[in-house]
Design a protein around this motif. Sequence first.
Motif, PDB file in Angstrom:
ATOM      1  N   ILE A   1      -9.229  -8.916  -3.564  1.00  0.00           N
ATOM      2  CA  ILE A   1     -10.184  -8.756  -4.727  1.00  0.00           C
ATOM      3  C   ILE A   1     -10.553  -7.567  -5.152  1.00  0.00           C
ATOM      4  N   VAL A   2     -10.197  -7.410  -6.457  1.00  0.00           N
ATOM      5  CA  VAL A   2     -10.588  -6.131  -7.197  1.00  0.00           C
ATOM      6  C   VAL A   2     -11.299  -6.214  -8.357  1.00  0.00           C
ATOM      7  N   ASP A   3     -12.370  -5.305  -8.694  1.00  0.00           N
ATOM      8  CA  ASP A   3     -12.972  -5.355  -9.842  1.00  0.00           C
ATOM      9  C   ASP A   3     -12.332  -4.697 -10.964  1.00  0.00           C
ATOM     10  N   VAL A   4     -12.652  -5.410 -12.127  1.00  0.00           N
ATOM     11  CA  VAL A   4     -11.859  -4.982 -13.370  1.00  0.00           C
ATOM     12  C   VAL A   4     -12.822  -5.146 -14.622  1.00  0.00           C
TER      13      VAL A   4
ATOM     14  N   THR B   1      -8.629 -14.379   2.309  1.00  0.00           N
ATOM     15  CA  THR B   1      -9.132 -13.112   1.542  1.00  0.00           C
ATOM     16  C   THR B   1      -9.438 -11.969   2.484  1.00  0.00           C
ATOM     17  N   ARG B   2      -8.630 -10.902   2.615  1.00  0.00           N
ATOM     18  CA  ARG B   2      -8.738  -9.801   3.673  1.00  0.00           C
ATOM     19  C   ARG B   2      -9.636  -8.563   2.985  1.00  0.00           C
ATOM     20  N   LEU B   3      -9.659  -8.378   1.722  1.00  0.00           N
ATOM     21  CA  LEU B   3     -10.475  -7.229   1.423  1.00  0.00           C
ATOM     22  C   LEU B   3     -10.971  -7.465  -0.049  1.00  0.00           C
ATOM     23  N   ILE B   4     -12.368  -6.890  -0.187  1.00  0.00           N
ATOM     24  CA  ILE B   4     -12.781  -6.757  -1.553  1.00  0.00           C
ATOM     25  C   ILE B   4     -13.020  -5.211  -1.971  1.00  0.00           C
ATOM     26  N   PHE B   5     -12.288  -4.831  -3.035  1.00  0.00           N
ATOM     27  CA  PHE B   5     -12.326  -3.638  -3.382  1.00  0.00           C
ATOM     28  C   PHE B   5     -13.294  -3.491  -4.680  1.00  0.00           C
TER      29      PHE B   5
ATOM     30  N   ARG C   1      -6.348 -10.584  -6.805  1.00  0.00           N
ATOM     31  CA  ARG C   1      -7.262 -11.501  -7.437  1.00  0.00           C
ATOM     32  C   ARG C   1      -8.227 -10.479  -8.301  1.00  0.00           C
ATOM     33  N   ARG C   2      -8.461 -10.700  -9.482  1.00  0.00           N
ATOM     34  CA  ARG C   2      -9.258  -9.702 -10.543  1.00  0.00           C
ATOM     35  C   ARG C   2     -10.546 -10.509 -10.797  1.00  0.00           C
ATOM     36  N   LEU C   3     -11.610  -9.591 -10.450  1.00  0.00           N
ATOM     37  CA  LEU C   3     -13.141  -9.762 -10.446  1.00  0.00           C
ATOM     38  C   LEU C   3     -13.686  -9.280 -11.841  1.00  0.00           C
TER      39      LEU C   3
ATOM     40  N   SER D   1     -21.222  -7.790 -21.709  1.00  0.00           N
ATOM     41  CA  SER D   1     -22.539  -8.544 -22.110  1.00  0.00           C
ATOM     42  C   SER D   1     -23.553  -8.277 -21.081  1.00  0.00           C
ATOM     43  N   ARG D   2     -23.219  -8.090 -19.976  1.00  0.00           N
ATOM     44  CA  ARG D   2     -24.100  -7.726 -18.859  1.00  0.00           C
ATOM     45  C   ARG D   2     -24.261  -6.520 -18.264  1.00  0.00           C
ATOM     46  N   GLY D   3     -23.901  -5.499 -19.288  1.00  0.00           N
ATOM     47  CA  GLY D   3     -23.789  -4.089 -18.660  1.00  0.00           C
ATOM     48  C   GLY D   3     -22.743  -3.615 -17.918  1.00  0.00           C
ATOM     49  N   TRP D   4     -21.924  -4.345 -17.702  1.00  0.00           N
ATOM     50  CA  TRP D   4     -20.587  -4.363 -16.895  1.00  0.00           C
ATOM     51  C   TRP D   4     -20.714  -4.740 -15.510  1.00  0.00           C
ATOM     52  N   ALA D   5     -21.959  -5.510 -15.515  1.00  0.00           N
ATOM     53  CA  ALA D   5     -22.002  -6.126 -14.107  1.00  0.00           C
ATOM     54  C   ALA D   5     -21.111  -7.521 -13.796  1.00  0.00           C
ATOM     55  N   PHE D   6     -20.654  -7.876 -12.622  1.00  0.00           N
ATOM     56  CA  PHE D   6     -19.958  -8.769 -12.457  1.00  0.00           C
ATOM     57  C   PHE D   6     -20.960 -10.191 -11.860  1.00  0.00           C
TER      58      PHE D   6
END
Length: 373
Positions: free
Chosen positions: A104-107, A150-154, A125-127, A132-137
Amino acid sequence: MRAKIHMLFEQFLGAMQAQPEASVVHSLAASPRLGDFLQDLDPDLSLDWSGQSFQGLPELRERIVTRLGHAPVCSADDVLVTAGTAEANFLAISNLVGPGDEMIVDVPGWPQPLVLGEAIGADVRRLPRHESRGWAFDLDELAALITPRTRLIFLCNPNNPTGHLLNEQELGAVIDLASDVGAWVLTDEVYRGLEWEDRPTPSAANLYERGISTGSVSKALGLQGLRTGWLICRDAKLIFDSVVLREDTSEIMNIMGEAIARIAMSPERYRAAIDRARSDGRRNLEVLERFIASNEYLEWHRPQAGLITFCRLRGPLQADAFSKRLLAPPYRTFVMPGSAYGYPDHLRLGVGGGNPEALERGLEHMQTLLSEL
Protein backbone atom coordinates in the motif's frame (compact mmCIF):
# COMPACT_ATOMS: atom_id res chain seq x y z
CA MET A 1 13.27 -6.56 -12.51
CA ARG A 2 12.77 -3.76 -15.01
CA ALA A 3 11.72 -0.40 -13.58
CA LYS A 4 9.82 2.05 -15.77
CA ILE A 5 10.77 5.72 -15.75
CA HIS A 6 8.42 7.72 -13.56
CA MET A 7 7.11 11.05 -14.84
CA LEU A 8 8.80 13.10 -12.10
CA PHE A 9 12.24 12.03 -13.33
CA GLU A 10 11.12 12.44 -16.94
CA GLN A 11 10.14 16.06 -16.23
CA PHE A 12 13.51 16.77 -14.62
CA LEU A 13 15.35 15.27 -17.60
CA GLY A 14 13.35 17.45 -20.02
CA ALA A 15 13.92 20.59 -17.97
CA MET A 16 17.68 20.03 -17.81
CA GLN A 17 17.80 19.78 -21.58
CA ALA A 18 15.86 23.05 -21.87
CA GLN A 19 18.27 24.81 -19.47
CA PRO A 20 15.73 27.14 -17.80
CA GLU A 21 16.76 30.56 -16.53
CA ALA A 22 14.43 30.38 -13.51
CA SER A 23 12.60 27.70 -11.59
CA VAL A 24 10.03 27.20 -8.85
CA VAL A 25 10.95 23.59 -8.07
CA HIS A 26 13.76 23.76 -5.49
CA SER A 27 13.06 21.10 -2.90
CA LEU A 28 16.03 21.31 -0.52
CA ALA A 29 17.67 23.84 1.75
CA ALA A 30 20.50 26.03 0.50
CA SER A 31 23.48 23.78 -0.16
CA PRO A 32 26.76 24.29 1.71
CA ARG A 33 30.06 24.25 -0.16
CA LEU A 34 32.86 21.75 0.21
CA GLY A 35 35.04 24.47 1.69
CA ASP A 36 32.66 24.72 4.66
CA PHE A 37 33.89 21.30 5.81
CA LEU A 38 37.56 21.28 4.81
CA GLN A 39 38.95 22.45 8.16
CA ASP A 40 37.19 19.56 9.91
CA LEU A 41 38.17 16.87 7.39
CA ASP A 42 41.23 14.74 8.06
CA PRO A 43 43.59 15.16 5.07
CA ASP A 44 44.94 11.69 5.79
CA LEU A 45 41.47 10.12 5.51
CA SER A 46 41.73 6.99 3.39
CA LEU A 47 39.18 6.87 0.59
CA ASP A 48 39.17 3.09 0.81
CA TRP A 49 36.45 1.40 2.85
CA SER A 50 36.69 2.49 6.47
CA GLY A 51 36.98 -1.07 7.78
CA GLN A 52 34.86 -0.09 10.78
CA SER A 53 31.42 -1.43 9.92
CA PHE A 54 29.44 -2.50 6.88
CA GLN A 55 26.54 -0.51 8.34
CA GLY A 56 28.38 2.80 8.07
CA LEU A 57 30.64 4.92 10.26
CA PRO A 58 29.68 4.18 13.89
CA GLU A 59 29.92 7.83 14.96
CA LEU A 60 27.68 8.92 12.08
CA ARG A 61 25.09 6.29 12.99
CA GLU A 62 25.20 7.42 16.60
CA ARG A 63 24.65 11.03 15.55
CA ILE A 64 21.73 10.05 13.32
CA VAL A 65 19.77 8.40 16.14
CA THR A 66 20.66 11.21 18.55
CA ARG A 67 20.02 14.24 16.32
CA LEU A 68 16.75 12.88 14.91
CA GLY A 69 15.22 11.76 18.18
CA HIS A 70 15.37 8.00 17.61
CA ALA A 71 17.36 7.34 20.80
CA PRO A 72 16.92 5.68 23.22
CA VAL A 73 14.32 3.48 21.46
CA CYS A 74 16.71 2.90 18.56
CA SER A 75 20.47 2.61 18.77
CA ALA A 76 23.29 2.97 16.29
CA ASP A 77 23.05 -0.79 15.70
CA ASP A 78 19.59 -0.22 14.22
CA VAL A 79 20.95 2.13 11.53
CA LEU A 80 22.23 1.29 8.06
CA VAL A 81 23.85 4.18 6.20
CA THR A 82 22.77 4.19 2.55
CA ALA A 83 23.18 6.06 -0.71
CA GLY A 84 20.44 8.54 0.13
CA THR A 85 16.83 7.87 1.10
CA ALA A 86 16.23 6.33 -2.30
CA GLU A 87 18.58 3.41 -1.63
CA ALA A 88 17.15 2.95 1.86
CA ASN A 89 13.65 2.66 0.37
CA PHE A 90 14.92 0.34 -2.35
CA LEU A 91 16.58 -2.02 0.11
CA ALA A 92 13.53 -2.21 2.37
CA ILE A 93 11.01 -2.72 -0.43
CA SER A 94 13.18 -5.25 -2.26
CA ASN A 95 13.69 -7.31 0.90
CA LEU A 96 10.10 -7.26 2.12
CA VAL A 97 7.91 -7.35 -0.99
CA GLY A 98 7.80 -10.13 -3.56
CA PRO A 99 5.71 -10.99 -6.63
CA GLY A 100 2.04 -11.27 -5.70
CA ASP A 101 2.47 -9.57 -2.32
CA GLU A 102 0.30 -6.57 -1.55
CA MET A 103 1.87 -3.20 -0.91
CA ILE A 104 0.00 0.00 0.00
CA VAL A 105 1.39 3.39 -1.06
CA ASP A 106 -0.03 6.86 -0.36
CA VAL A 107 -0.83 9.06 -3.37
CA PRO A 108 0.07 11.70 -4.21
CA GLY A 109 3.42 10.76 -2.81
CA TRP A 110 7.00 9.93 -3.66
CA PRO A 111 6.74 7.85 -6.88
CA GLN A 112 9.66 5.47 -6.17
CA PRO A 113 7.66 2.83 -4.22
CA LEU A 114 5.02 2.67 -6.96
CA VAL A 115 7.66 2.05 -9.61
CA LEU A 116 9.58 -0.52 -7.54
CA GLY A 117 6.48 -2.37 -6.36
CA GLU A 118 5.15 -2.74 -9.89
CA ALA A 119 8.59 -3.79 -11.20
CA ILE A 120 8.76 -6.49 -8.53
CA GLY A 121 5.34 -7.78 -9.56
CA ALA A 122 3.57 -6.83 -6.36
CA ASP A 123 -0.09 -5.87 -6.13
CA VAL A 124 0.41 -2.15 -5.46
CA ARG A 125 -2.63 -0.55 -3.86
CA ARG A 126 -2.95 3.23 -3.83
CA LEU A 127 -4.14 4.99 -0.68
CA PRO A 128 -5.62 8.32 -1.82
CA ARG A 129 -4.94 11.54 0.01
CA HIS A 130 -7.86 13.96 -0.13
CA GLU A 131 -7.36 17.59 -1.03
CA SER A 132 -10.64 18.49 0.68
CA ARG A 133 -9.13 17.27 3.95
CA GLY A 134 -5.86 19.14 3.62
CA TRP A 135 -4.33 16.10 1.87
CA ALA A 136 -4.97 13.70 4.75
CA PHE A 137 -5.98 10.12 3.92
CA ASP A 138 -8.92 8.25 5.43
CA LEU A 139 -8.06 5.53 7.95
CA ASP A 140 -11.22 3.62 7.00
CA GLU A 141 -10.05 3.58 3.38
CA LEU A 142 -6.67 2.28 4.52
CA ALA A 143 -8.34 -0.44 6.58
CA ALA A 144 -10.35 -1.49 3.52
CA LEU A 145 -7.13 -1.92 1.49
CA ILE A 146 -5.40 -4.15 4.04
CA THR A 147 -5.67 -7.92 3.70
CA PRO A 148 -3.68 -10.86 5.14
CA ARG A 149 -1.45 -10.57 2.03
CA THR A 150 -0.41 -6.98 2.83
CA ARG A 151 3.34 -6.93 3.41
CA LEU A 152 4.18 -3.23 3.51
CA ILE A 153 2.48 0.13 4.01
CA PHE A 154 4.66 2.91 2.57
CA LEU A 155 3.91 6.48 3.67
CA CYS A 156 5.80 9.64 2.78
CA ASN A 157 5.68 11.62 6.04
CA PRO A 158 6.05 14.58 5.83
CA ASN A 159 4.35 14.04 2.52
CA ASN A 160 6.00 14.80 -0.80
CA PRO A 161 4.48 16.75 -2.56
CA THR A 162 1.64 18.09 -0.36
CA GLY A 163 3.50 18.87 2.87
CA HIS A 164 0.87 17.08 4.96
CA LEU A 165 2.19 15.70 8.27
CA LEU A 166 0.81 12.71 10.18
CA ASN A 167 0.94 13.16 13.94
CA GLU A 168 1.93 10.40 16.35
CA GLN A 169 -1.67 9.41 17.10
CA GLU A 170 -2.48 9.07 13.40
CA LEU A 171 0.66 7.07 12.66
CA GLY A 172 -0.12 4.91 15.67
CA ALA A 173 -3.53 4.13 14.19
CA VAL A 174 -1.84 3.07 10.93
CA ILE A 175 0.52 0.83 12.90
CA ASP A 176 -2.41 -0.77 14.75
CA LEU A 177 -3.99 -1.71 11.41
CA ALA A 178 -0.68 -3.04 10.08
CA SER A 179 0.06 -5.11 13.16
CA ASP A 180 -3.26 -6.94 12.82
CA VAL A 181 -1.87 -8.67 9.69
CA GLY A 182 1.85 -8.53 10.52
CA ALA A 183 2.56 -5.89 7.87
CA TRP A 184 5.54 -3.56 7.94
CA VAL A 185 5.20 0.24 7.99
CA LEU A 186 7.82 2.39 6.25
CA THR A 187 7.80 6.16 6.66
CA ASP A 188 9.99 8.16 4.30
CA GLU A 189 10.98 11.03 6.62
CA VAL A 190 13.29 12.93 4.29
CA TYR A 191 11.73 16.29 5.30
CA ARG A 192 12.05 15.58 9.03
CA GLY A 193 13.28 18.73 10.78
CA LEU A 194 11.38 21.12 8.50
CA GLU A 195 8.03 21.14 10.33
CA TRP A 196 6.37 24.57 10.16
CA GLU A 197 3.93 24.14 13.03
CA ASP A 198 6.58 23.01 15.55
CA ARG A 199 5.03 19.55 15.66
CA PRO A 200 7.73 16.87 15.29
CA THR A 201 7.53 14.12 12.70
CA PRO A 202 6.74 10.80 14.40
CA SER A 203 9.01 7.87 13.64
CA ALA A 204 7.75 4.47 12.50
CA ALA A 205 10.99 2.90 13.73
CA ASN A 206 10.35 4.24 17.23
CA LEU A 207 6.70 3.24 17.42
CA TYR A 208 6.66 -0.25 15.92
CA GLU A 209 8.94 -3.29 15.95
CA ARG A 210 8.21 -3.67 12.23
CA GLY A 211 8.54 0.05 11.63
CA ILE A 212 11.12 1.47 9.23
CA SER A 213 12.22 5.10 9.04
CA THR A 214 14.25 6.35 6.09
CA GLY A 215 15.86 9.74 5.59
CA SER A 216 18.99 11.59 4.54
CA VAL A 217 21.03 14.77 4.77
CA SER A 218 19.65 15.88 1.38
CA LYS A 219 16.66 18.12 2.12
CA ALA A 220 16.94 19.80 5.52
CA LEU A 221 20.75 20.12 5.35
CA GLY A 222 20.98 20.79 1.60
CA LEU A 223 23.56 18.00 1.15
CA GLN A 224 21.88 16.08 -1.65
CA GLY A 225 25.16 15.65 -3.51
CA LEU A 226 26.66 13.57 -0.71
CA ARG A 227 24.21 10.73 -1.44
CA THR A 228 24.17 9.83 2.25
CA GLY A 229 21.01 8.59 3.91
CA TRP A 230 19.83 5.91 6.30
CA LEU A 231 17.48 3.07 7.01
CA ILE A 232 16.48 2.72 10.68
CA CYS A 233 14.74 -0.41 11.96
CA ARG A 234 14.86 -2.43 15.18
CA ASP A 235 14.62 -5.70 13.25
CA ALA A 236 18.20 -6.99 13.06
CA LYS A 237 17.35 -9.42 10.24
CA LEU A 238 16.12 -6.63 7.94
CA ILE A 239 19.27 -4.62 8.62
CA PHE A 240 21.45 -7.64 7.84
CA ASP A 241 19.44 -8.58 4.73
CA SER A 242 19.79 -4.99 3.51
CA VAL A 243 23.56 -5.10 4.01
CA VAL A 244 23.67 -8.31 1.98
CA LEU A 245 21.50 -6.88 -0.83
CA ARG A 246 23.56 -3.71 -0.97
CA GLU A 247 26.69 -5.83 -1.38
CA ASP A 248 25.27 -6.93 -4.74
CA THR A 249 24.13 -3.44 -5.82
CA SER A 250 26.03 -0.35 -4.62
CA GLU A 251 28.33 -2.48 -2.41
CA ILE A 252 30.04 -0.58 0.43
CA MET A 253 29.71 2.95 1.72
CA ASN A 254 30.62 6.36 0.34
CA ILE A 255 33.54 7.25 2.61
CA MET A 256 33.75 10.94 1.67
CA GLY A 257 29.98 11.36 1.91
CA GLU A 258 29.87 9.72 5.33
CA ALA A 259 32.82 11.74 6.61
CA ILE A 260 31.17 15.03 5.64
CA ALA A 261 27.76 13.88 6.90
CA ARG A 262 29.35 13.01 10.26
CA ILE A 263 30.60 16.61 10.51
CA ALA A 264 27.25 18.04 9.38
CA MET A 265 25.44 15.99 12.03
CA SER A 266 27.59 17.28 14.90
CA PRO A 267 25.48 19.09 17.53
CA GLU A 268 26.55 22.65 16.78
CA ARG A 269 26.53 22.36 13.00
CA TYR A 270 23.25 20.45 12.80
CA ARG A 271 21.29 22.89 14.96
CA ALA A 272 22.64 25.90 13.06
CA ALA A 273 21.87 24.32 9.67
CA ILE A 274 18.31 23.38 10.70
CA ASP A 275 17.65 26.86 12.09
CA ARG A 276 18.91 28.43 8.87
CA ALA A 277 16.85 26.09 6.68
CA ARG A 278 13.72 26.76 8.73
CA SER A 279 14.25 30.52 8.59
CA ASP A 280 14.82 30.48 4.81
CA GLY A 281 11.91 28.13 4.27
CA ARG A 282 9.45 30.20 6.29
CA ARG A 283 10.46 33.35 4.43
CA ASN A 284 10.05 31.73 1.03
CA LEU A 285 6.75 30.16 2.03
CA GLU A 286 5.48 33.62 2.88
CA VAL A 287 6.54 34.84 -0.56
CA LEU A 288 4.64 31.96 -2.17
CA GLU A 289 1.62 32.44 0.10
CA ARG A 290 1.28 36.08 -0.97
CA PHE A 291 1.61 35.07 -4.61
CA ILE A 292 -1.12 32.42 -4.38
CA ALA A 293 -3.44 34.66 -2.35
CA SER A 294 -3.26 37.33 -5.06
CA ASN A 295 -3.85 34.90 -7.94
CA GLU A 296 -7.30 33.69 -8.92
CA TYR A 297 -5.89 30.72 -10.86
CA LEU A 298 -4.18 29.02 -7.90
CA GLU A 299 -5.35 27.53 -4.61
CA TRP A 300 -3.52 25.45 -2.02
CA HIS A 301 -3.30 24.01 1.45
CA ARG A 302 -0.26 25.55 3.08
CA PRO A 303 2.24 22.74 3.76
CA GLN A 304 2.70 21.65 7.37
CA ALA A 305 6.27 20.57 6.64
CA GLY A 306 8.83 20.44 3.85
CA LEU A 307 9.93 22.75 1.05
CA ILE A 308 7.42 21.79 -1.64
CA THR A 309 3.68 22.19 -1.98
CA PHE A 310 0.88 21.04 -4.27
CA CYS A 311 -1.32 23.76 -5.81
CA ARG A 312 -4.49 23.38 -7.81
CA LEU A 313 -4.30 25.19 -11.16
CA ARG A 314 -7.56 26.58 -12.44
CA GLY A 315 -8.18 28.26 -15.76
CA PRO A 316 -7.90 27.46 -19.46
CA LEU A 317 -4.75 25.30 -19.30
CA GLN A 318 -4.00 22.10 -17.45
CA ALA A 319 -0.68 21.81 -15.69
CA ASP A 320 1.17 19.98 -18.49
CA ALA A 321 0.34 22.61 -21.09
CA PHE A 322 1.02 25.43 -18.65
CA SER A 323 4.41 24.09 -17.57
CA LYS A 324 5.40 23.42 -21.19
CA ARG A 325 4.64 27.00 -22.22
CA LEU A 326 6.40 28.36 -19.15
CA LEU A 327 9.55 26.37 -19.91
CA ALA A 328 9.69 27.72 -23.46
CA PRO A 329 10.91 31.23 -24.43
CA PRO A 330 10.37 33.94 -23.39
CA TYR A 331 9.71 32.68 -19.84
CA ARG A 332 12.28 29.84 -19.64
CA THR A 333 10.99 28.87 -16.18
CA PHE A 334 10.62 25.37 -14.78
CA VAL A 335 7.64 24.32 -12.68
CA MET A 336 6.67 20.70 -12.03
CA PRO A 337 3.26 19.67 -13.42
CA GLY A 338 1.15 17.57 -11.09
CA SER A 339 0.82 14.89 -13.76
CA ALA A 340 4.22 13.70 -12.49
CA TYR A 341 2.21 12.47 -9.50
CA GLY A 342 -0.94 11.55 -11.44
CA TYR A 343 -2.71 14.89 -10.81
CA PRO A 344 -2.86 16.81 -14.13
CA ASP A 345 -4.70 19.81 -12.66
CA HIS A 346 -2.02 20.59 -10.05
CA LEU A 347 1.44 22.13 -9.89
CA ARG A 348 4.23 21.10 -7.52
CA LEU A 349 6.02 24.25 -6.42
CA GLY A 350 9.24 24.40 -4.42
CA VAL A 351 10.49 27.07 -2.03
CA GLY A 352 13.93 25.63 -1.28
CA GLY A 353 17.32 26.99 -2.20
CA GLY A 354 17.30 29.77 0.37
CA ASN A 355 17.16 32.52 -2.30
CA PRO A 356 13.96 34.61 -2.24
CA GLU A 357 15.06 36.69 -5.25
CA ALA A 358 15.34 33.54 -7.42
CA LEU A 359 11.93 32.36 -6.23
CA GLU A 360 10.35 35.74 -6.91
CA ARG A 361 11.84 35.80 -10.42
CA GLY A 362 10.24 32.45 -11.20
CA LEU A 363 6.92 33.58 -9.74
CA GLU A 364 7.03 36.77 -11.82
CA HIS A 365 7.33 34.67 -14.98
CA MET A 366 4.44 32.51 -13.82
CA GLN A 367 2.34 35.62 -13.19
CA THR A 368 3.10 36.97 -16.66
CA LEU A 369 1.89 33.79 -18.32
CA LEU A 370 -1.16 33.53 -16.06
CA SER A 371 -2.07 37.14 -16.86
CA GLU A 372 -1.83 36.41 -20.59
CA LEU A 373 -4.22 33.50 -20.16
